[in-house]
Write a protein that holds these residues in place. Structure first.
Motif, PDB file in Angstrom:
ATOM      1  N   UNK A 149     -67.005  95.998  -7.796  1.00 22.51           N
ATOM      2  CA  UNK A 149     -66.491  96.557  -6.547  1.00 22.51           C
ATOM      3  C   UNK A 149     -65.947  97.931  -6.896  1.00 22.51           C
ATOM      4  N   UNK A 150     -66.548  98.966  -6.354  1.00 19.15           N
ATOM      5  CA  UNK A 150     -66.133 100.310  -6.761  1.00 19.15           C
ATOM      6  C   UNK A 150     -66.288 101.293  -5.621  1.00 19.15           C
ATOM      7  N   UNK A 151     -65.476 102.334  -5.679  1.00 21.57           N
ATOM      8  CA  UNK A 151     -65.494 103.378  -4.677  1.00 21.57           C
ATOM      9  C   UNK A 151     -64.143 104.072  -4.651  1.00 21.57           C
ATOM     10  N   UNK A 152     -63.941 104.947  -3.699  1.00 14.26           N
ATOM     11  CA  UNK A 152     -62.650 105.646  -3.610  1.00 14.26           C
ATOM     12  C   UNK A 152     -61.568 104.732  -3.067  1.00 14.26           C
ATOM     13  N   UNK A 153     -60.327 105.085  -3.318  1.00 13.27           N
ATOM     14  CA  UNK A 153     -59.229 104.306  -2.750  1.00 13.27           C
ATOM     15  C   UNK A 153     -59.334 104.293  -1.235  1.00 13.27           C
ATOM     16  N   UNK A 154     -59.419 105.482  -0.652  1.00 18.09           N
ATOM     17  CA  UNK A 154     -59.485 105.617   0.802  1.00 18.09           C
ATOM     18  C   UNK A 154     -60.706 106.444   1.187  1.00 18.09           C
ATOM     19  N   UNK A 155     -61.224 106.175   2.373  1.00 13.13           N
ATOM     20  CA  UNK A 155     -62.312 106.991   2.909  1.00 13.13           C
ATOM     21  C   UNK A 155     -61.718 108.326   3.344  1.00 13.13           C
ATOM     22  N   UNK A 156     -62.074 109.379   2.632  1.00  9.45           N
ATOM     23  CA  UNK A 156     -61.528 110.711   2.896  1.00  9.45           C
ATOM     24  C   UNK A 156     -62.442 111.528   3.818  1.00  9.45           C
ATOM     25  N   UNK A 157     -63.711 111.135   3.891  1.00  9.03           N
ATOM     26  CA  UNK A 157     -64.679 111.847   4.706  1.00  9.03           C
ATOM     27  C   UNK A 157     -66.072 111.355   4.370  1.00  9.03           C
ATOM     28  N   UNK A 158     -67.030 111.678   5.241  1.00 10.82           N
ATOM     29  CA  UNK A 158     -68.383 111.160   5.059  1.00 10.82           C
ATOM     30  C   UNK A 158     -69.060 111.732   3.822  1.00 10.82           C
TER      31      UNK A 158
ATOM     32  N   UNK B 174     -74.678  94.374 -10.231  1.00 10.35           N
ATOM     33  CA  UNK B 174     -74.517  94.185  -8.788  1.00 10.35           C
ATOM     34  C   UNK B 174     -73.315  94.986  -8.272  1.00 10.35           C
ATOM     35  N   UNK B 175     -73.490  95.637  -7.124  1.00 11.84           N
ATOM     36  CA  UNK B 175     -72.484  96.583  -6.637  1.00 11.84           C
ATOM     37  C   UNK B 175     -72.083  96.309  -5.197  1.00 11.84           C
ATOM     38  N   UNK B 176     -70.787  96.341  -4.962  1.00 12.07           N
ATOM     39  CA  UNK B 176     -70.207  96.345  -3.615  1.00 12.07           C
ATOM     40  C   UNK B 176     -69.408  97.631  -3.493  1.00 12.07           C
ATOM     41  N   UNK B 177     -69.708  98.432  -2.472  1.00 16.15           N
ATOM     42  CA  UNK B 177     -68.995  99.703  -2.304  1.00 16.15           C
ATOM     43  C   UNK B 177     -67.666  99.452  -1.619  1.00 16.15           C
ATOM     44  N   UNK B 178     -66.597 100.004  -2.207  1.00 16.11           N
ATOM     45  CA  UNK B 178     -65.238  99.796  -1.721  1.00 16.11           C
ATOM     46  C   UNK B 178     -64.657 101.072  -1.130  1.00 16.11           C
ATOM     47  N   UNK B 179     -63.987 100.949  -0.018  1.00 17.79           N
ATOM     48  CA  UNK B 179     -63.235 102.067   0.551  1.00 17.79           C
ATOM     49  C   UNK B 179     -62.285 101.555   1.612  1.00 17.79           C
TER      50      UNK B 179
ATOM     51  N   UNK C 164     -63.836  86.536 -19.347  1.00 20.17           N
ATOM     52  CA  UNK C 164     -64.836  85.882 -18.509  1.00 20.17           C
ATOM     53  C   UNK C 164     -64.767  86.204 -17.036  1.00 20.17           C
ATOM     54  N   UNK C 165     -64.174  87.333 -16.683  1.00 25.58           N
ATOM     55  CA  UNK C 165     -64.128  87.733 -15.270  1.00 25.58           C
ATOM     56  C   UNK C 165     -65.542  87.823 -14.694  1.00 25.58           C
ATOM     57  N   UNK C 166     -65.691  87.379 -13.461  1.00 21.86           N
ATOM     58  CA  UNK C 166     -66.987  87.443 -12.779  1.00 21.86           C
ATOM     59  C   UNK C 166     -67.284  88.846 -12.267  1.00 21.86           C
ATOM     60  N   UNK C 167     -66.237  89.597 -11.986  1.00 25.28           N
ATOM     61  CA  UNK C 167     -66.420  90.936 -11.450  1.00 25.28           C
ATOM     62  C   UNK C 167     -65.260  91.843 -11.808  1.00 25.28           C
ATOM     63  N   UNK C 168     -65.469  93.130 -11.596  1.00 24.19           N
ATOM     64  CA  UNK C 168     -64.430  94.132 -11.802  1.00 24.19           C
ATOM     65  C   UNK C 168     -64.282  94.966 -10.549  1.00 24.19           C
TER      66      UNK C 168
END
Length: 269
Positions: A18-27, A47-52, A226-230
């Motif tokens: 799970x990765x991305x910026x802390x907050x959505x700052x702009x498009x 495998x990726x999940x976009x976070x914002x 053994x974490x499943x994700x970060x």
């Protein structure tokens, strides 16, 4: 693991991210970060999940950045998901936000301070979306079984638990890696929030500090346990990020870190 819509590379044997910026700052910024993350995901088969966050509700000071507007930020998250065929996650803070955010993202996240809020957990569960609950800084991993129960008993078994450290004194956090297997005993995927676990909250300036130099250390240990994700917040220039820049990973350092973590994952498997 239950199916997360649009999640790719799930047969690689790697942890998910799970990765991305802390907050959505702009498009433009969101799309720039997403493009780089997708490139790394495809290259490394992670495998990726976009976070914002579409809004930051838990701020120390009234003049802190909270967002660019709920609908505007949520539509940017939706665009990221559509343009890159990518699952997205954002946090919600009150019950009425659950249904609203669920129209735009694939995973609803419950902030750590709110992980005991029954009505919020039930509202998130009732959307049918995947629910990622962050463990409160004041709880043990074992205690998170009650959050899982609330969601499952509301008819939703798509639960992720995320550790983000425990409060240590007034202005620091420590990571107790016993929490990861304790939470996995609930038969749910467990994530280590690497960057938030390195925060130094409640600073006298009203701006949270951090120890980003230890990101690699915490991430390596989590994968070894053994974490499943970060969960990693990242930004092209953390020093000018509008939220949580003090503990974010520079985007250009992510590939090297992931490469090292994949080797650890392969070794323990």
């Amino acid at each position: 693991m239950f199916e997360i819509p649009k999640l790719k590379h799930t047969t690689s044997g790697n942890f998910f991210l799970m990765a991305g910026p802390c907050a959505i700052e702009g498009e433009e910024m969101a799309l720039q970060i997403a493009e780089r993350l997708v490139s790394l995901s495809d290259k490394l088969q992670v495998p990726l999940i976009f976070k914002g966050s579409y809004r930051k509700a838990n701020r120390s000071r009234l003049d802190s950045f909270t967002g660019i507007g709920d609908e505007k930020a949520l539509r940017i998250l939706q665009k990221v998901g559509q343009e890159f065929d990518l699952p997205t996650v954002t946090d919600i803070h009150e019950t009425e936000e659950a249904a609203m955010a669920a129209e735009f993202v694939d995973v609803l996240q419950i902030p750590a301070f709110l992980c005991r809020q029954t009505d919020l957990l039930v509202a998130a569960a009732n959307t049918g979306k995947v629910v990622n609950v962050k463990k409160g800084q004041f709880l043990s991993g074992e205690a998170m079984r009650f959050a899982v129960d609330k969601i499952r008993q509301s008819g939703n078994d798509k639960v992720i638990l995320t550790d983000r450290g425990n409060s240590f004194g007034y202005s620091d956090l420590v990571v107790d890696f016993r929490n990861l297997p304790e939470m996995q005993s609930n038969n749910v995927p467990v994530v280590m929030d690497v960057t938030h676990s390195l925060q130094q909250p409640n600073q006298s300036s009203g701006v949270t500090g951090g120890k980003p130099a230890l990101i690699e250390t915490i991430a390596k240990a989590a994968i070894a346990v053994g974490a499943d994700g970060l969960f990693i917040e990242t930004h092209p220039q953390p020093s000018i990020a509008k939220s949580d820049g003090a503990n974010m990973l520079p985007l250009d350092q992510l590939e090297d870190l992931l490469t090292k973590l994949i080797r650890i994952r392969q070794a323990i498997r």
